[in-house]
Design an enzyme around this catalytic site. Structure first.
Site, short mmCIF file in Angstrom:
data_model
loop_
_atom_site.label_atom_id
_atom_site.label_comp_id
_atom_site.label_asym_id
_atom_site.label_seq_id
_atom_site.Cartn_x
_atom_site.Cartn_y
_atom_site.Cartn_z
N HIS A 246 0.82 -1.21 0.00
CA HIS A 246 0.00 0.00 0.00
C HIS A 246 0.85 1.26 0.00
CE1 HIS A 246 -3.74 -2.26 1.64
NE2 HIS A 246 -3.55 -2.42 0.36
N CYS B 225 -18.94 25.06 -11.88
CA CYS B 225 -18.26 24.04 -11.08
C CYS B 225 -18.52 22.63 -11.61
CB CYS B 225 -18.66 24.13 -9.61
SG CYS B 225 -20.40 23.83 -9.34
C1 PEP Z 1 -23.07 19.52 -11.30
O1 PEP Z 1 -24.21 19.06 -11.28
O2 PEP Z 1 -22.50 19.96 -12.33
C2 PEP Z 1 -22.28 19.56 -10.06
C3 PEP Z 1 -21.12 20.19 -9.99
O3 PEP Z 1 -22.76 18.88 -9.00
P1 PEP Z 1 -22.67 17.29 -8.80
O4 PEP Z 1 -21.87 16.74 -9.93
O5 PEP Z 1 -22.07 17.07 -7.48
O6 PEP Z 1 -24.12 16.89 -8.86
#
Ligand code: PEP
Ligand code: MG
Length: 601
Positions: free
Chosen positions: A266, A563
Site C-alpha cells: 500500500h 463548477c
Molecule cells: C453539477 O451538477 O455539475 C455539479 C457540480 O454537482 P454534482 O456533480 O455534485 O451533482
C-alpha cells in the site's frame, strides 16, 4: 401466483471467473465488503464449498481467492441483481490492476562518477536532496483507558475522512475487528495477528496493522506532527507505512529510499500516486554525503555524487519536466489571458484530505465543497461537522460550501429517502428541506458556526424556484439568530442545475449573492438524459448547453462560476471565457493545467 414481494426478494446468483493478476488481497476485499454493506439484503461469496458473508472483509480474505478462481455471487432481497452487478463489475476492474498500479519505467542507466548503491524501483523519477533518516518508533507515556479510548475514536474518525481511498477504507475495516477495551489488549491482538501473518500470502497486511498501531500511538501522544526538513530531502527509512506517505506528500520530500518495501504494498501504491520517486534497497546505507541523487527510474541511490553528477542530475530533472510539470510549477501564478483578463481557478473538494491537496494545487479558493462526502458512514454530530468544516475553512480565504445534495445519484446511509419512481426528479438537494429539515438545519448550524470571520459562500443545490432559495436562506438566518452567529462574511447563492432558473434570473438576481453552474446536472435536465445512463450520453459540447451558459452569463447580475465537469475540459475553457465566465472550479489535480491553458488564450 408470485407476489410482488417474491419477485423482489428472490435469490440472484452469478458466476464470476476471477481475472485478478494479484489475487483478491486486502483492498479488493475491503471494497467488496463495503459495496455489500451498502445493501440491506444478504450477499454471499461462494468458492468451492465455502460460503462467506460478502459484508465481512476478513472472511472474504480467508477464502484466499486467486487469479482464475471461479466464484459464485449470491444475493437475496430487493434489487439483489443490482448489488450482484456492482460486485461483479468491481471484480472486472481487477483485470487492469497490474497495469494501473505497478507501472515502473526504466531507462538506460546513467554513468554516475560517484559511489552509488543499487536497489529496486518502486516509483520512478529522479531527485536531488539532503538525506533524512526516518524514525518511526516512539513510545507514548499515557496509556490509561480513557486516553486509549479517545485515540481509538480519533483514529476511526481520521480513517473515515480518508474513506475515499481504498487503502484507508481497508485499514478502517481492520481496526473494527480489533479489541477496543484497552491499549494492552489492542497491542497484543496486533502482535498476535502480525506473528500469524509472517510468511503467509497476506504478509503485506502487516504494514496496515503496524500503521493502525502507530496511528493510535500518535493519537495518544502529545507530539503529533513530525518535523521535516524545510529543504528538499530524500527519506532513508527501514520501513514506511501508508500513513507515512501521506505525511511525506505534504512535505518537501523529493524521494524515498526504503529498506523493505514490496512494489505492490500500500505504501508503494501511495508513493506512485503521489509521484514521489522511490526505491527499495535491501541493506543499510552508510557513509552518505550531505546531498544525494536518487535516480529511482534506474534504481540507484548515488550516495557520494560528484559535482558533475549533480549537474547531470539537475539537467535530467529539468529535461523530465513535461508540460504537466511546467504547469504544476506555475500553479501559484495567476491565470491571466493574453488580453489581460484575470480568471479565478478554484477547486472542487469533498473532504478535509482533498482540501489539503487543493491547497497545494494553486487554486484560488474552493468553488465547490461537496459536503455529502464529508461523513459517509454515520450521521455526524453538529460538533463533528463543525470541526471538519472549520479545518477546511481555515485553509482558504474563500470557500463555497454546498449543503447536502442527496437524492438522484447520491445517497447517504443515514438519510433514508422514500422510494420514488424518478429519484432525479424527486427529493434531491434543497428539496430535502421537505423531508429532512432537521439534518439540513444541523448542517447549516455547523457551517455557520465554523465560518468565524472567513468569507464563506453557502450554496443550495437543485434549486428550481425562487421560493425554494428564499425558504432555505431564511432557515439559515433563523438558525444564525437563534445561535447569535454573525453572518457579515457569509453570502448565499444557488447552483444552477435546473433549467427553470434560466427563466427566473431576473427574480433570482434580487435575492441571491452568487450563482454556480452545475453543468453536469444542467445538461442532464436540459436533455432529459439521466447522467448515469450507460446507453444514452449527453454531448457536453452541444451548442444548446453553451447557449444556456451564455444566457446565464448575460442575464446574471451576480457573480457566476462554473463548477461542473465542463469547467475542467481543456477544449471548453476558451469558449467559456469568451461567453463571459470568469470563475471556474475544477478538481484540484487539474487546477495547474487549466491555469496554464488560460494563459495561452
Ligand atoms: C453539477 O451538477 O455539475 C455539479 C457540480 O454537482 P454534482 O456533480 O455534485 O451533482
Ligand atoms: Mg449537481
Amino acid at each position: 401466483m408470485k407476489s410482488i414481494f417474491d419477485i423482489f426478494s428472490k435469490t440472484v446468483t452469478t458466476k464470476v471467473k476471477l481475472n485478478a493478476p494479484y489475487g483478491i488481497h486486502l483492498r479488493p476485499c475491503a471494497k467488496i465488503a463495503s459495496i455489500a454493506k451498502s445493501y440491506d439484503g444478504k450477499v454471499f461469496i461462494i468458492s468451492d464449498k465455502n460460503k462467506v458473508d460478502a459484508k465481512d472483509m476478513n472472511k472474504i480474505l480467508a477464502l484466499g481467492l486467486k487469479d482464475g478462481d471461479e466464484i459464485l455471487l449470491s444475493a437475496s432481497g430487493k434489487n439483489a441483481n443490482l448489488i450482484i452487478d456492482k460486485i461483479a463489475t468491481f471484480l472486472l476492474t481487477l483485470t487492469n490492476e497490474k497495469d494501473n498500479n505497478v507501472k515502473i519505467e526504466t531507462t538506460k542507466s546513467f554513468d554516475f562518477e560517484g559511489k552509488a548503491t543499487k536497489g529496486t524501483t518502486i516509483s520512478s523519477g529522479i531527485a536531488i536532496g539532503i538525506p533524512y533518516l526516518w524514525q518511526n518508533n516512539f513510545e507514548c507515556k499515557i496509556v490509561d483507558n480513557q486516553t486509549f479510548d479517545n485515540a481509538y475514536r480519533q483514529t476511526l474518525d481520521d480513517l473515515n475522512l480518508m474513506s475515499d481511498n481504498d487503502i484507508f477504507m481497508a485499514q478502517k475495516a481492520l481496526l473494527e475487528t480489533l479489541p477496543s477495551n484497552s491499549f494492552e489488549e489492542f497491542k497484543s491482538a496486533i502482535k498476535a495477528v502480525i506473528t500469524s501473518l509472517r510468511g503467509s500470502e497476506h504478509e503485506a497486511k502487516i504494514a496496515d496493522y503496524k500503521d493502525l498501531l502507530n496511528s493510535i500511538k500518535t493519537n495518544m501522544s502529545d507530539t503529533k506532527n513530525v518535523e521535516f526538513p524545510k529543504n528538499d530531502f530524500i527519506v532513508i527509512a527501514d520501513e514506511l507505512l501508508p500513513s507515512d506517505i501521506l505525511k511525506l506528500a505534504d512535505s518537501s520530500a523529493k524521494g524515498v529510499v526504503v529498506k523493505n518495501l514490496s512494489p505492490r504494498s500500500h505504501a508503494a501504491l501511495l508513493l506512485r500516486s503521489h509521484k514521489i520517486p522511490a526505491i527499495s534497497i535491501d541493506k543499510n546505507i552508510e557513509n552518505i554525503n550531505d546531498t544525494v541523487i536518487l535516480d529511482a527510474t534506474n534504481g540507484l541511490l548515488v550516495i557520494e555524487p560528484s559535482e558533475d553528477d549533480l549537474v547531470k542530475a539537475k539537467k535530467e530533472i529539468e529535461k523530465n519536466s513535461s508540460s504537466e510539470l511546467l504547469d504544476f510549477k506555475a500553479r501559484f501564478e495567476g491565470a491571466i489571458t493574453k488580453d489581460g483578463k484575470k480568471i479565478k481557478v478554484q477547486a472542487n473538494i469533498a473532504d478535509v484530505q482533498s482540501a489539503k491537496e487543493a491547497l497545494m494545487s494553486g487554486c484560488d479558493g474552493i468553488g465547490l465543497l461537496r459536503s455529502e462526502f464529508l461523513f459517509q458512514k454515520e450521521k455526524p454530530s453538529v460538533d463533528e461537522q463543525c470541526r471538519a468544516y472549520g479545518e477546511i475553512f481555515e485553509l482558504f480565504d474563500e470557500v463555497t460550501v454546498r449543503t447536502l445534495d442527496i437524492g438522484g445519484d447520491k445517497s447517504l446511509p443515514y438519510i433514508k429517502l422514500n422510494d420514488e419512481q424518478n429519484p432525479f426528479l424527486g427529493i434531491r438537494g434543497v428539496r430535502l428541506l421537505k423531508t429532512h429539515k432537521d439534518i439540513i438545519s444541523e448542517q447549516l448550524l455547523a457551517i455557520l458556526k465554523a465560518s468565524r470571520k472567513k468569507d464563506l459562500k453557502v450554496m443550495f443545490p437543485m434549486v428550481a424556484t425562487v421560493d425554494e432559495f428564499v425558504e432555505a436562506k431564511e432557515l439559515a438566518l433563523t438558525i444564525a439568530k437563534e445561535n447569535k452567529l454573525n453572518l457579515d462574511n457569509v453570502s448565499f447563492g444557488i447552483m444552477i442545475e435546473v433549467p427553470s432558473v434560466l427563466f427566473l434570473l431576473e427574480e433570482f438576481n434580487k435575492v441571491v449573492d452568487f450563482y454556480s453552474i452545475g453543468t453536469n446536472d444542467l445538461s442532464q435536465y436540459l436533455f432529459a438524459i439521466d447522467r448515469t445512463h450507460n446507453l444514452l450520453s449527453i454531448d457536453s459540447h452541444s451548442s444548446v448547453l453553451y447557449d444556456a451558459l451564455k444566457l446565464i452569463a448575460d442575464k446574471a447580475l451576480r457573480p457566476v462560476s462554473i463548477c461542473g465537469e465542463l469547467a475542467s475540459d481543456e477544449e471548453a475553457v476558451s469558449r467559456l471565457i469568451s461567453i463571459g465566465i470568469d470563475t471556474l472550479s475544477v478538481p484540484s489535480k487539474i487546477v495547474p493545467t487549466i491555469k496554464s491553458r488560460i494563459r495561452d488564450i
